[in-house]
Scaffold this active site. Structure first.
Site, short mmCIF file in Angstrom:
data_model
loop_
_atom_site.label_atom_id
_atom_site.label_comp_id
_atom_site.label_asym_id
_atom_site.label_seq_id
_atom_site.Cartn_x
_atom_site.Cartn_y
_atom_site.Cartn_z
N GLU A 1 -2.22 -30.31 27.76
CA GLU A 1 -3.19 -31.41 27.54
C GLU A 1 -2.65 -32.43 26.54
O GLU A 1 -3.19 -33.51 26.37
CB GLU A 1 -4.52 -30.83 27.05
CG GLU A 1 -5.24 -30.01 28.14
CD GLU A 1 -6.57 -29.47 27.64
OE1 GLU A 1 -6.67 -28.24 27.53
OE2 GLU A 1 -7.48 -30.27 27.34
N TYR B 1 -8.18 0.32 -2.90
CA TYR B 1 -7.20 0.90 -3.83
C TYR B 1 -6.41 -0.26 -4.44
O TYR B 1 -6.63 -1.44 -4.13
CB TYR B 1 -6.25 1.83 -3.07
CG TYR B 1 -5.68 1.16 -1.85
CD1 TYR B 1 -6.28 1.34 -0.59
CD2 TYR B 1 -4.61 0.27 -1.94
CE1 TYR B 1 -5.80 0.69 0.52
CE2 TYR B 1 -4.14 -0.39 -0.82
CZ TYR B 1 -4.74 -0.18 0.39
OH TYR B 1 -4.29 -0.85 1.50
N THR C 1 1.63 -4.32 4.21
CA THR C 1 1.50 -4.57 5.65
C THR C 1 0.94 -5.96 5.95
O THR C 1 1.12 -6.46 7.05
CB THR C 1 0.58 -3.52 6.30
OG1 THR C 1 -0.72 -3.61 5.70
CG2 THR C 1 1.16 -2.13 6.16
N ASP C 2 0.29 -6.60 4.99
CA ASP C 2 -0.36 -7.88 5.29
C ASP C 2 0.63 -8.93 5.80
O ASP C 2 0.31 -9.70 6.70
CB ASP C 2 -1.09 -8.44 4.06
CG ASP C 2 -2.36 -7.67 3.76
OD1 ASP C 2 -3.07 -8.04 2.82
OD2 ASP C 2 -2.64 -6.69 4.48
N THR D 1 0.82 -1.21 0.00
CA THR D 1 0.00 0.00 0.00
C THR D 1 0.84 1.25 0.00
O THR D 1 0.45 2.27 -0.57
CB THR D 1 -0.92 -0.01 1.23
OG1 THR D 1 -1.83 -1.08 1.09
CG2 THR D 1 -1.67 1.29 1.39
N LYS E 1 0.27 -7.48 13.00
CA LYS E 1 -0.77 -6.56 12.53
C LYS E 1 -2.04 -6.87 13.32
O LYS E 1 -2.54 -7.99 13.30
CB LYS E 1 -0.99 -6.75 11.02
CG LYS E 1 -1.92 -5.73 10.38
CD LYS E 1 -1.95 -5.87 8.86
CE LYS E 1 -2.85 -4.81 8.22
NZ LYS E 1 -2.87 -4.94 6.72
N1 DGL Z 1 -2.51 -5.75 -0.29
C1 DGL Z 1 -2.02 -5.42 1.04
C2 DGL Z 1 -0.50 -5.64 1.09
O1 DGL Z 1 0.17 -5.39 0.10
C3 DGL Z 1 -2.33 -4.00 1.35
C4 DGL Z 1 -2.05 -3.69 2.76
C5 DGL Z 1 -0.92 -2.68 2.94
O2 DGL Z 1 0.14 -2.75 2.28
O3 DGL Z 1 -1.11 -1.85 3.82
O4 DGL Z 1 -0.02 -6.05 2.16
#
Ligand code: DGL
Length: 354
Positions: A311, A51, A117-118, A37, A190
Site C-alpha cells: 500500500e 525476583y 531473556t528480555d 534472571t 521471546k
Molecule cells: N529483567 C529481565 C531480564 O534481565 C528478566 C527476564 C529474564 O532474564 O528471564 O531480561
C-alpha cells in the site's frame, strides 16, 4: 598454554581420567556473564516472578553446575551485570569487542553468554552480524531465578556449554539455547512473558535440539552471518541513532517528530499489517526521508515479510522494508547498515542478505 587452558585442564584431570590428546581433549569454553534472571535471586524458592535479576556472579553460576566439567573445560568472566531491559548500544559494542578478542585465542573453542531473556534475541542478532569467527557463540538465559524450585538456568547453562563445545555448532551463526531447543539468532523471539518454552522461531522453526548434552541440528540459517558479513565494529565507539515507532489506530507523528528532532539518522516504523502507514505518518516519514533520514518499514505482526510497494510505494518514497525481521531486529540491521552506507538500495540489499 594459556592460563585458562591450564586451569580448565587441571579441573578436568581432578575430576576423572583424561587423556590429553588434541583430538580427545574436552573443548575449552569461555562463559561470559552479563546478568539477567539466570543470575537472579528471589525471596523464596517459589518466587518465579517478582525476583531481582543480575545478582549472582559467573563463578557461582559455574559452581552451581559441576556437570559442566564433563562436557568442557570452562572458565568464566563477568563482562557486566545488568537486567537485560537495560541493554544498550554501548554494552553491545563492549560485549562484541570482547567476544571477538576471546575467539581469536587458538585455545578457545566456543563462547557461552549468559543474558537476560528480555533482549536476548536482540543481542543474539547483533552478534550474529558482527562476530568475526565461525566458532560457536551460544546465548543462554532462564525464565526462573537461580533460587527457584526447578530453576531452568542450570540445565540451560549445561546445554549451552555442550553446544558451544560441539563441532556441529561451528559455522551455524550465533545461537540461542533454552528449554532443550537450539534457535538461530535471526529468527528467534521471546513469545511468552513467563513460561520456560518462551523462545520460538515462529513459522520458520528452530535449528535443532540438545539431547543429553548432544547438539542435534536439523536446519541451518539461509542468511549470511558472523564471518560472512560486511560489518565490523572493532573501531566503533558508538552506533548510529535509530529508533522504533509503533503503529496502531489513531496513529500520529509525535514519536517520529521527536526522533527527528533528537537527530536520529534512521527510523524503523512498526506498521500495521504489511507495515502499513496512516496518511499523516506516511506524509511525515516521506518528508523526513527527503531530509536524509533513512526510513525502514517493518510490521507489528509477528510473522511474514514486510513487502515493498504494497500500500506504500516504497520506490517513490525511497523507504526500505525489513523483510521478515521484527522491528527490534530491523533497528539493529539499519544501525549497522548506516555504518557502511546511506544508499537506500544498498540498505535494502542488506535486509535481503542478513
Ligand atoms: N529483567 C529481565 C531480564 O534481565 C528478566 C527476564 C529474564 O532474564 O528471564 O531480561
Amino acid at each position: 598454554m594459556s592460563q585458562r587452558l591450564k586451569t580448565g585442564l587441571a579441573l578436568t584431570l581432578l575430576c576423572g581420567t583424561f587423556t590429553v590428546h588434541a583430538a580427545d581433549r574436552l573443548p575449552n569454553v569461555v562463559i561470559m556473564a552479563t546478568g539477567g534472571t539466570i543470575a537472579g535471586a528471589g525471596a523464596t524458592s517459589t518466587t518465579t516472578v517478582g525476583y531481582t535479576a543480575a545478582k549472582i556472579g559467573v563463578e557461582r553460576l559455574i559452581e552451581a553446575v559441576p556437570e559442566l566439567k564433563k562436557v568442557a573445560n570452562v572458565s568464566g568472566e563477568q563482562v557486566f551485570q545488568i537486567a537485560s531491559e537495560n541493554m544498550n548500544n554501548d554494552y553491545w559494542l563492549k560485549l562484541a569487542k570482547r567476544v571477538n578478542e576471546v575467539l581469536k585465542q587458538p585455545d578457545v573453542d566456543g563462547i557461552v553468554i549468559t543474558h537476560g531473556t528480555d533482549t536476548i534475541e536482540e543481542t543474539a542478532y547483533f552478534l550474529n552480524l558482527v562476530v568475526k569467527s565461525k566458532k560457536p557463540v551460544v546465548i543462554v538465559g532462564a525464565m526462573r531465578p537461580a533460587t527457584a524450585i526447578s530453576a531452568d538456568g542450570p540445565i540451560n547453562l549445561y546445554n549451552a556449554v555442550a553446544i558451544a563445545g560441539s563441532k556441529a555448532a561451528i559455522g551455524q551463526g550465533v545461537l540461542v539455547a533454552l528449554n532443550d531447543e537450539i534457535q538461530g539468532a535471526r529468527d528467534v523471539t521471546k513469545t511468552n512473558t513467563m513460561t520456560t518454552n518462551t523462545f520460538r522461531s515462529p513459522e520458520l522453526g528452530s535449528l535443532g535440539y540438545i539431547v543429553s548434552g548432544q547438539a542435534q541440528f536439523y536446519r541451518a540459517s539461509t542468511r549470511k552471518h558472523t564471518s560472512e558479513t560486511e560489518f565490523d565494529v572493532s573501531k566503533l565507539d558508538s552506533l548510529p541513532a535509530v529508533n522504533i515507532a509503533f503503529g496502531a489506530a489513531n496513529a500520529n507523528t509525535l514519536a517520529i517528530d521527536a526522533f527527528a528532532a533528537a537527530g536520529d539518522v534512521g527510523i524503523v516504523y512498526a506498521g500495521t499489517g504489511n507495515g502499513s502507514l496512516s496518511t499523516p505518518v506516511r506524509a511525515r516519514l516521506t518528508e523526513l526521508r527527503q531530509q536524509g533520514i533513512q526510513i525502514t518499514r517493518s510490521s507489528r505482526i509477528s510473522n511474514g515479510p514486510t513487502i515493498r510497494n504494497g500500500e506504500n510505494n516504497d520506490d517513490k518514497t525511497d523507504f526500505t522494508v525489513s523483510d521478515t525481521l521484527s522491528p527490534q531486529k530491523a533497528r539493529i540491521l539499519l544501525m549497522l547498515a548506516l555504518t557502511k552506507t546511506k544508499d537506500s538500495k544498498e540498505i535494502q540489499r542488506m535486509f535481503y542478505t542478513y
